[in-house]
Scaffold this motif. Structure first.
Motif, PDB file in Angstrom:
ATOM      1  N   GLY A 154      -9.632  -3.395  18.492  1.00 32.14           N
ATOM      2  CA  GLY A 154      -9.387  -4.677  17.843  1.00 32.14           C
ATOM      3  C   GLY A 154      -9.019  -4.572  16.384  1.00 32.14           C
ATOM      4  N   MET A 155      -9.921  -5.031  15.532  1.00 34.86           N
ATOM      5  CA  MET A 155      -9.581  -5.258  14.126  1.00 34.86           C
ATOM      6  C   MET A 155      -9.118  -4.000  13.404  1.00 34.86           C
ATOM      7  SD  MET A 155     -10.696  -5.270  10.769  1.00 34.86           S
ATOM      8  CE  MET A 155     -12.472  -5.178  10.761  1.00 34.86           C
ATOM      9  N   VAL A 156      -9.887  -2.924  13.508  1.00 32.54           N
ATOM     10  CA  VAL A 156      -9.493  -1.706  12.780  1.00 32.54           C
ATOM     11  C   VAL A 156      -8.164  -1.179  13.325  1.00 32.54           C
ATOM     12  CG1 VAL A 156     -10.144   0.644  12.179  1.00 32.54           C
ATOM     13  CG2 VAL A 156     -11.891  -1.138  12.211  1.00 32.54           C
ATOM     14  N   ALA A 157      -7.996  -1.253  14.638  1.00 32.79           N
ATOM     15  CA  ALA A 157      -6.726  -0.821  15.233  1.00 32.79           C
ATOM     16  C   ALA A 157      -5.565  -1.650  14.679  1.00 32.79           C
ATOM     17  CB  ALA A 157      -6.788  -0.947  16.756  1.00 32.79           C
ATOM     18  N   GLY A 158      -5.756  -2.953  14.579  1.00 26.66           N
ATOM     19  CA  GLY A 158      -4.698  -3.836  14.070  1.00 26.66           C
ATOM     20  C   GLY A 158      -4.357  -3.518  12.620  1.00 26.66           C
ATOM     21  N   GLN A 159      -5.387  -3.280  11.814  1.00 29.63           N
ATOM     22  CA  GLN A 159      -5.149  -2.937  10.408  1.00 29.63           C
ATOM     23  C   GLN A 159      -4.373  -1.607  10.307  1.00 29.63           C
ATOM     24  OE1 GLN A 159      -5.543  -5.564   8.466  1.00 29.63           O
ATOM     25  NE2 GLN A 159      -7.295  -5.066   7.198  1.00 29.63           N
ATOM     26  N   ALA A 160      -4.740  -0.664  11.165  1.00 29.84           N
ATOM     27  CA  ALA A 160      -4.065   0.639  11.137  1.00 29.84           C
ATOM     28  C   ALA A 160      -2.624   0.515  11.618  1.00 29.84           C
ATOM     29  CB  ALA A 160      -4.835   1.642  11.999  1.00 29.84           C
ATOM     30  N   ALA A 161      -2.417  -0.277  12.675  1.00 29.98           N
ATOM     31  CA  ALA A 161      -1.047  -0.470  13.191  1.00 29.98           C
ATOM     32  C   ALA A 161      -0.190  -1.131  12.116  1.00 29.98           C
ATOM     33  CB  ALA A 161      -1.077  -1.324  14.463  1.00 29.98           C
ATOM     34  N   GLU A 162      -0.787  -2.072  11.388  1.00 32.39           N
ATOM     35  CA  GLU A 162      -0.031  -2.735  10.309  1.00 32.39           C
ATOM     36  C   GLU A 162       0.354  -1.725   9.226  1.00 32.39           C
ATOM     37  OE1 GLU A 162      -0.808  -6.845   8.239  1.00 32.39           O
ATOM     38  OE2 GLU A 162      -1.800  -5.295   7.071  1.00 32.39           O
ATOM     39  N   MET A 163      -0.592  -0.871   8.889  1.00 30.45           N
ATOM     40  CA  MET A 163      -0.339   0.137   7.853  1.00 30.45           C
ATOM     41  C   MET A 163       0.788   1.083   8.291  1.00 30.45           C
ATOM     42  SD  MET A 163      -3.324   2.466   6.269  1.00 30.45           S
ATOM     43  CE  MET A 163      -4.349   1.335   5.422  1.00 30.45           C
ATOM     44  N   GLU A 164       0.733   1.485   9.552  1.00 34.65           N
ATOM     45  CA  GLU A 164       1.758   2.394  10.084  1.00 34.65           C
ATOM     46  C   GLU A 164       3.133   1.742  10.125  1.00 34.65           C
ATOM     47  OE1 GLU A 164       0.373   5.545   9.860  1.00 34.65           O
ATOM     48  OE2 GLU A 164       1.634   5.903  11.622  1.00 34.65           O
ATOM     49  N   ALA A 165       3.148   0.426  10.302  1.00 36.14           N
ATOM     50  CA  ALA A 165       4.436  -0.281  10.464  1.00 36.14           C
ATOM     51  C   ALA A 165       5.083  -0.615   9.129  1.00 36.14           C
ATOM     52  CB  ALA A 165       4.220  -1.560  11.272  1.00 36.14           C
ATOM     53  N   GLN A 166       4.330  -0.422   8.043  1.00 42.62           N
ATOM     54  CA  GLN A 166       4.851  -0.821   6.729  1.00 42.62           C
ATOM     55  C   GLN A 166       6.153  -0.072   6.414  1.00 42.62           C
ATOM     56  OE1 GLN A 166       1.270  -1.303   4.575  1.00 42.62           O
ATOM     57  NE2 GLN A 166       2.299  -1.886   2.681  1.00 42.62           N
ATOM     58  N   GLY A 167       7.137  -0.810   5.947  1.00 47.10           N
ATOM     59  CA  GLY A 167       8.412  -0.201   5.581  1.00 47.10           C
ATOM     60  C   GLY A 167       9.290   0.157   6.759  1.00 47.10           C
ATOM     61  N   LYS A 168       8.834  -0.140   7.992  1.00 49.88           N
ATOM     62  CA  LYS A 168       9.667   0.164   9.167  1.00 49.88           C
ATOM     63  C   LYS A 168      10.184  -1.129   9.792  1.00 49.88           C
ATOM     64  CE  LYS A 168       7.001   4.299  10.284  1.00 49.88           C
ATOM     65  NZ  LYS A 168       5.709   4.585  10.914  1.00 49.88           N
ATOM     66  N   GLU A 169      11.191  -1.012  10.640  1.00 49.81           N
ATOM     67  CA  GLU A 169      11.708  -2.148  11.407  1.00 49.81           C
ATOM     68  C   GLU A 169      10.607  -2.685  12.307  1.00 49.81           C
ATOM     69  OE1 GLU A 169      14.853  -3.853  12.220  1.00 49.81           O
ATOM     70  OE2 GLU A 169      14.983  -3.268  10.102  1.00 49.81           O
TER      71      GLU A 169
END
Ligand code: IPE
Ligand code: IPE
Ligand code: MG
Ligand code: MG
Ligand code: MG
Length: 296
Positions: A154-169
């Motif tokens: 849930g939450m930690v996974a979502g925060q991490a996915a957001e971090m990984e997606a930064q600057g990408k399409e």
């Protein structure tokens, strides 16, 4: 007449009283700064929506909120920890939260990390204290649910996915994945932990799971829109944080009117998920639209 805003205000009072008892100040201890930092963020205000969702779900099943006060406090503590860490320079790097300087601005980054850690772990201490009148298996299921929704599922996974997606399409599907993690999951933790404590059926829990996830999606889209066109003085947090961090959100991916329409669509879908319940779910039915129309 049911007044939703009054209900939320009363929920806030109840959970604040519980947190004051369950996270008492230890002024003379060598780690006093930790208590100051935790309580600074905990009592800075905040809408207390997750405790309100928890109480509303308990009451949907005819239970009294008093039975679940430690869970309500724990849910707000986990949420507050997520905000303290979210604001750190290593994450969103924001200076204002709940109308006050962020925890790390006042207590330093190290103590803000520890305040978050302590709120998270103490939340689990509270949820595993014996609860009067509730079978231990139900309490175990509720606590397990919170652990999954707050963390790796849930939450930690979502925060991490957001971090990984930064600057990408990014596309809408990835945004929804991120939002379900970072926001829907703690709504689900609140609603489903109450459902477990109340002994809800599988069908009821499935309906509530769908409701919580859709509610989180409409809430986060509204949060993203407020980050663009909201008023920092009303919000109690900065606007423009997402643009500063080059975050793709519904508000950056779509014109604002279209983003708002998506939020309203998820709000309607959240209400639809409650079809299995009678008028006792009217409070939950009222929340999605309120969450989209809010100004803070
Ligand atoms: C903020 O949550 C974080 C998001 C998931 C967008 P809230 O808007 O519920 O924050 P508080 O608790 O009222 O400060
Ligand atoms: C953060 O989303 C959600 C969590 C803290 C898990 P945001 O970063 O958009 O929340 P705000 O806008 O800082 O409250
Ligand atoms: Mg963030
Ligand atoms: Mg943030
Ligand atoms: Mg935001």
């Amino acid at each position: 007449m049911l007044n939703v805003n009054e209900y939320i205000a009363q929920a806030a009072k109840d959970v604040e009283m519980a947190m004051d008892k369950l996270v008492p100040m230890r002024q003379t201890s060598p780690e006093a700064a930790l208590y100051y930092a935790m309580r600074y963020s905990l009592f800075a205000g905040g809408k207390r929506l997750r405790p309100a969702l928890f109480f509303a779900t308990l009451e949907l099943f005819g239970m009294k909120r008093e039975a679940g006060l430690p869970f309500a406090a724990a849910l707000e503590m986990i949420h507050t920890y997520s905000l303290i860490h979210d604001d750190l320079p290593a994450m969103d790097d924001d200076d204002l939260r709940r109308g006050q300087p962020t925890c790390h601005k006042v207590y330093g980054e190290g103590m803000a990390v520890l305040a978050g850690d302590a709120l998270l772990t103490h939340a689990f201490a509270l949820m595993t204290m014996p609860l009067e009148g509730i079978p231990a298996e139900r309490q175990m299921a509720a606590t397990h649910e919170v652990a999954l929704q707050a963390g790796l599922s849930g939450m930690v996974a979502g925060q991490a996915a957001e971090m990984e997606a930064q600057g990408k399409e990014k596309d809408r599907a990835l945004l929804d994945y991120i939002n379900e993690g970072k926001t829907s999951a703690l709504f689900a933790a609140a609603i489903l932990s109450a459902a477990h404590l109340a002994g809800a059926t599988e069908e009821e829990k499935e309906a509530l799971r769908l409701y919580a996830y859709r509610l989180g999606l409409c809430f986060q889209i509204a949060d993203d829109i407020l980050d663009v066109e909201g008023d920092a003085a009303v919000l109690g947090k900065p606007v423009g944080s997402d643009e500063k961090n080059d975050k793709a959100t519904y508000a950056s991916l779509f014109p604002l009117a279209e983003a708002k329409q998506y939020a309203l669509d998820y709000a309607a879908a959240a209400q639809e998920a409650l079809a299995v319940f009678d008028e006792r779910a009217d409070l939950l039915r009222a929340l999605p639209t309120l969450f989209v129309e809010r100004s803070k």
